[in-house]
Design a protein around this motif. Structure first.
Motif, PDB file in Angstrom:
ATOM      1  N   ARG A 157       0.834  -1.210   0.000  1.00  0.00           N
ATOM      2  CA  ARG A 157       0.000   0.000   0.000  1.00  0.00           C
ATOM      3  C   ARG A 157       0.864   1.253   0.000  1.00  0.00           C
ATOM      4  O   ARG A 157       0.558   2.236  -0.697  1.00  0.00           O
ATOM      5  CB  ARG A 157      -0.926  -0.010   1.217  1.00  0.00           C
ATOM      6  CG  ARG A 157      -2.059  -1.018   1.108  1.00  0.00           C
ATOM      7  CD  ARG A 157      -2.734  -1.261   2.428  1.00  0.00           C
ATOM      8  NE  ARG A 157      -3.389  -0.078   2.964  1.00  0.00           N
ATOM      9  CZ  ARG A 157      -3.954  -0.022   4.165  1.00  0.00           C
ATOM     10  NH1 ARG A 157      -3.924  -1.084   4.963  1.00  0.00           N
ATOM     11  NH2 ARG A 157      -4.557   1.078   4.577  1.00  0.00           N
ATOM     12  N   VAL A 158       1.936   1.226   0.779  1.00  0.00           N
ATOM     13  CA  VAL A 158       2.825   2.392   0.849  1.00  0.00           C
ATOM     14  C   VAL A 158       3.502   2.626  -0.500  1.00  0.00           C
ATOM     15  O   VAL A 158       3.595   3.772  -0.971  1.00  0.00           O
ATOM     16  CB  VAL A 158       3.873   2.198   1.960  1.00  0.00           C
ATOM     17  CG1 VAL A 158       4.986   3.242   1.843  1.00  0.00           C
ATOM     18  CG2 VAL A 158       3.219   2.304   3.332  1.00  0.00           C
ATOM     19  N   ARG A 159       3.951   1.571  -1.148  1.00  0.00           N
ATOM     20  CA  ARG A 159       4.613   1.717  -2.440  1.00  0.00           C
ATOM     21  C   ARG A 159       3.650   2.238  -3.510  1.00  0.00           C
ATOM     22  O   ARG A 159       3.998   3.128  -4.294  1.00  0.00           O
ATOM     23  CB  ARG A 159       5.225   0.375  -2.874  1.00  0.00           C
ATOM     24  CG  ARG A 159       6.423  -0.025  -2.044  1.00  0.00           C
ATOM     25  CD  ARG A 159       6.866  -1.459  -2.300  1.00  0.00           C
ATOM     26  NE  ARG A 159       7.969  -1.820  -1.436  1.00  0.00           N
ATOM     27  CZ  ARG A 159       9.248  -1.648  -1.736  1.00  0.00           C
ATOM     28  NH1 ARG A 159       9.593  -1.140  -2.911  1.00  0.00           N
ATOM     29  NH2 ARG A 159      10.186  -1.985  -0.892  1.00  0.00           N
ATOM     30  N   GLU A 160       2.448   1.685  -3.528  1.00  0.00           N
ATOM     31  CA  GLU A 160       1.445   2.163  -4.482  1.00  0.00           C
ATOM     32  C   GLU A 160       1.093   3.623  -4.205  1.00  0.00           C
ATOM     33  O   GLU A 160       0.956   4.426  -5.130  1.00  0.00           O
ATOM     34  CB  GLU A 160       0.194   1.293  -4.392  1.00  0.00           C
ATOM     35  CG  GLU A 160       0.381  -0.118  -4.938  1.00  0.00           C
ATOM     36  CD  GLU A 160      -0.824  -1.005  -4.674  1.00  0.00           C
ATOM     37  OE1 GLU A 160      -1.829  -0.481  -4.129  1.00  0.00           O
ATOM     38  OE2 GLU A 160      -0.769  -2.198  -5.013  1.00  0.00           O
ATOM     39  N   ALA A 161       0.950   3.955  -2.927  1.00  0.00           N
ATOM     40  CA  ALA A 161       0.614   5.335  -2.556  1.00  0.00           C
ATOM     41  C   ALA A 161       1.729   6.291  -2.960  1.00  0.00           C
ATOM     42  O   ALA A 161       1.464   7.408  -3.426  1.00  0.00           O
ATOM     43  CB  ALA A 161       0.360   5.427  -1.051  1.00  0.00           C
TER      44      ALA A 161
ATOM     45  N   GLY B 114      -3.282   5.374   3.861  1.00  0.00           N
ATOM     46  CA  GLY B 114      -4.141   5.079   5.007  1.00  0.00           C
ATOM     47  C   GLY B 114      -3.386   4.435   6.149  1.00  0.00           C
ATOM     48  O   GLY B 114      -3.923   3.603   6.889  1.00  0.00           O
ATOM     49  N   VAL B 115      -2.116   4.831   6.311  1.00  0.00           N
ATOM     50  CA  VAL B 115      -1.284   4.297   7.387  1.00  0.00           C
ATOM     51  C   VAL B 115      -0.623   5.459   8.112  1.00  0.00           C
ATOM     52  O   VAL B 115      -0.704   6.611   7.689  1.00  0.00           O
ATOM     53  CB  VAL B 115      -0.191   3.345   6.840  1.00  0.00           C
ATOM     54  CG1 VAL B 115      -0.832   2.167   6.113  1.00  0.00           C
ATOM     55  CG2 VAL B 115       0.760   4.086   5.900  1.00  0.00           C
ATOM     56  N   GLY B 116       0.052   5.149   9.213  1.00  0.00           N
ATOM     57  CA  GLY B 116       0.777   6.173   9.952  1.00  0.00           C
ATOM     58  C   GLY B 116       2.122   6.478   9.314  1.00  0.00           C
ATOM     59  O   GLY B 116       2.638   5.683   8.520  1.00  0.00           O
ATOM     60  N   LYS B 117       2.697   7.615   9.677  1.00  0.00           N
ATOM     61  CA  LYS B 117       3.998   7.993   9.123  1.00  0.00           C
ATOM     62  C   LYS B 117       5.069   6.956   9.452  1.00  0.00           C
ATOM     63  O   LYS B 117       5.972   6.714   8.652  1.00  0.00           O
ATOM     64  CB  LYS B 117       4.411   9.367   9.649  1.00  0.00           C
ATOM     65  CG  LYS B 117       3.626  10.518   9.054  1.00  0.00           C
ATOM     66  CD  LYS B 117       3.971  11.843   9.705  1.00  0.00           C
ATOM     67  CE  LYS B 117       5.402  12.259   9.453  1.00  0.00           C
ATOM     68  NZ  LYS B 117       5.701  13.606  10.014  1.00  0.00           N
ATOM     69  N   ALA B 118       4.949   6.339  10.640  1.00  0.00           N
ATOM     70  CA  ALA B 118       5.956   5.352  11.044  1.00  0.00           C
ATOM     71  C   ALA B 118       6.001   4.181  10.060  1.00  0.00           C
ATOM     72  O   ALA B 118       7.076   3.643   9.765  1.00  0.00           O
ATOM     73  CB  ALA B 118       5.654   4.842  12.444  1.00  0.00           C
ATOM     74  N   THR B 119       4.837   3.798   9.531  1.00  0.00           N
ATOM     75  CA  THR B 119       4.786   2.697   8.559  1.00  0.00           C
ATOM     76  C   THR B 119       5.497   3.098   7.270  1.00  0.00           C
ATOM     77  O   THR B 119       6.201   2.288   6.658  1.00  0.00           O
ATOM     78  CB  THR B 119       3.325   2.309   8.255  1.00  0.00           C
ATOM     79  OG1 THR B 119       2.694   1.912   9.472  1.00  0.00           O
ATOM     80  CG2 THR B 119       3.256   1.168   7.258  1.00  0.00           C
ATOM     81  N   VAL B 120       5.307   4.344   6.855  1.00  0.00           N
ATOM     82  CA  VAL B 120       6.008   4.828   5.653  1.00  0.00           C
ATOM     83  C   VAL B 120       7.509   4.819   5.901  1.00  0.00           C
ATOM     84  O   VAL B 120       8.294   4.362   5.055  1.00  0.00           O
ATOM     85  CB  VAL B 120       5.538   6.241   5.262  1.00  0.00           C
ATOM     86  CG1 VAL B 120       6.320   6.738   4.044  1.00  0.00           C
ATOM     87  CG2 VAL B 120       4.044   6.250   4.962  1.00  0.00           C
ATOM     88  N   TYR B 121       7.941   5.303   7.073  1.00  0.00           N
ATOM     89  CA  TYR B 121       9.369   5.358   7.379  1.00  0.00           C
ATOM     90  C   TYR B 121      10.000   3.973   7.423  1.00  0.00           C
ATOM     91  O   TYR B 121      11.193   3.824   7.131  1.00  0.00           O
ATOM     92  CB  TYR B 121       9.607   6.075   8.707  1.00  0.00           C
ATOM     93  CG  TYR B 121       9.559   7.582   8.605  1.00  0.00           C
ATOM     94  CD1 TYR B 121      10.479   8.263   7.808  1.00  0.00           C
ATOM     95  CD2 TYR B 121       8.615   8.324   9.302  1.00  0.00           C
ATOM     96  CE1 TYR B 121      10.454   9.651   7.705  1.00  0.00           C
ATOM     97  CE2 TYR B 121       8.572   9.712   9.203  1.00  0.00           C
ATOM     98  CZ  TYR B 121       9.493  10.367   8.408  1.00  0.00           C
ATOM     99  OH  TYR B 121       9.466  11.738   8.297  1.00  0.00           O
TER     100      TYR B 121
END
Length: 201
Positions: A23-27, A49-56
Motif C-alpha cells: 500500500r505504501v509503495r502504491e501510494a 491510510g497508514v501512519g507515518k511510522a509505517t512509511v518510514y
C-alpha cells in the motif's frame, strides 16, 4: 497461548506488514504522479491510510521514495526499449517509442529523473545507466539503417525529449500536444535524404 496460536499470530503479522508495504509503495507512486517531487512523507501516509511510522519503515527518507519511483518508472522504459529493439521496427518503431515515452512522462513526470544527465557516472541511478546503454544500441542501429542523422547521439535525444517534456508538463499539455511534440522531436533527428541534383530533369 499455544505454540500453534503464536505461529498464526506471527504469520498474520507478516502478512499485514507485506500488505502495508504494498500500500505504501502504491501510494508513493500515486502521490508523486499527482504532486511531483513536492510530495511529502505525510502525503504518502495519508494516501496509503497508514501512519507515518509505517512509511518510514519502508522509506526512511523522502530521497528513498524518489529513488524507488525513478527505478520503477525507469524499468518501464527499459522494458519498452527492449521491445523496440527486439521488434526491429525501424523508423516507425522509433516514433512509437518516443511517443509512448513522452506520454508516459506526461502522466509520470518523475521518469524525467531517470533520463536527466548527471555530473558523474556513479551518481546516476542504476536504471539510468541501463537506459543509456539500450538507447545507444538503438540509435546506432537506426544510424546504420539510415533512419537518423549520422551525428545523432544519446545526449541529443535526451536533450530533445527532456526539454520538450518539461515544457509540456509546465504548460499542462494534453495528449494531442504530446503526440505532436513527439513527432517534431523525431523529425529533428531523422535523416532527410537529399535527392541527386539532376533528379526530375
Amino acid at each position: 497461548m499455544s505454540e500453534h496460536e503464536g505461529g498464526n499470530k506471527k504469520s498474520r503479522s507478516r502478512s499485514d506488514a507485506r500488505r502495508n508495504s504494498e500500500r505504501v509503495r502504491e501510494a508513493a507512486l500515486q502521490v508523486l504522479a499527482q504532486q511531483g517531487s513536492d510530495a511529502t512523507i505525510l502525503d504518502v501516509a495519508r494516501q496509503a491510510g497508514v501512519g507515518k511510522a509505517t512509511v518510514y519503515r519502508n522509506f526512511p527518507t523522502k530521497a528513498a521514495i524518489l529513488a524507488f519511483a525513478v527505478e520503477h518508472h525507469g524499468q518501464w522504459l527499459v522494458e519498452r526499449l527492449n521491445r523496440a529493439i527486439e521488434a526491429d521496427g525501424g523508423w516507425t518503431g522509433f516514433q512509437a517509442l518516443v511517443s509512448d515515452t513522452m506520454l508516459r512522462i506526461r502522466r509520470e513526470p518523475i521518469l524525467l529523473e531517470a533520463l536527466r544527465p548527471s555530473d558523474s557516472e556513479a551518481a546516476k541511478p542504476a536504471v539510468a545507466r541501463t537506459i543509456n546503454e539500450r538507447l545507444a544500441y538503438l540509435i546506432q542501429t537506426l544510424r546504420d539503417e539510415g533512419h537518423v542523422r549520422a551525428d545523432v547521439t544519446v545526449a541529443d535525444l535526451g536533450l530533445l525529449v527532456i526539454g520538450t517534456s518539461q515544457y509540456l508538463a509546465d504548460t499542462s499539455a494534453g495528449t494531442e500536444e504530446c503526440l505532436r511534440a513527439a513527432e517534431l522531436v523525431c523529425n529533428a533527428l531523422r535523416e532527410h535524404h537529399t535527392p541527386p541534383a539532376d533528379a526530375g530533369q
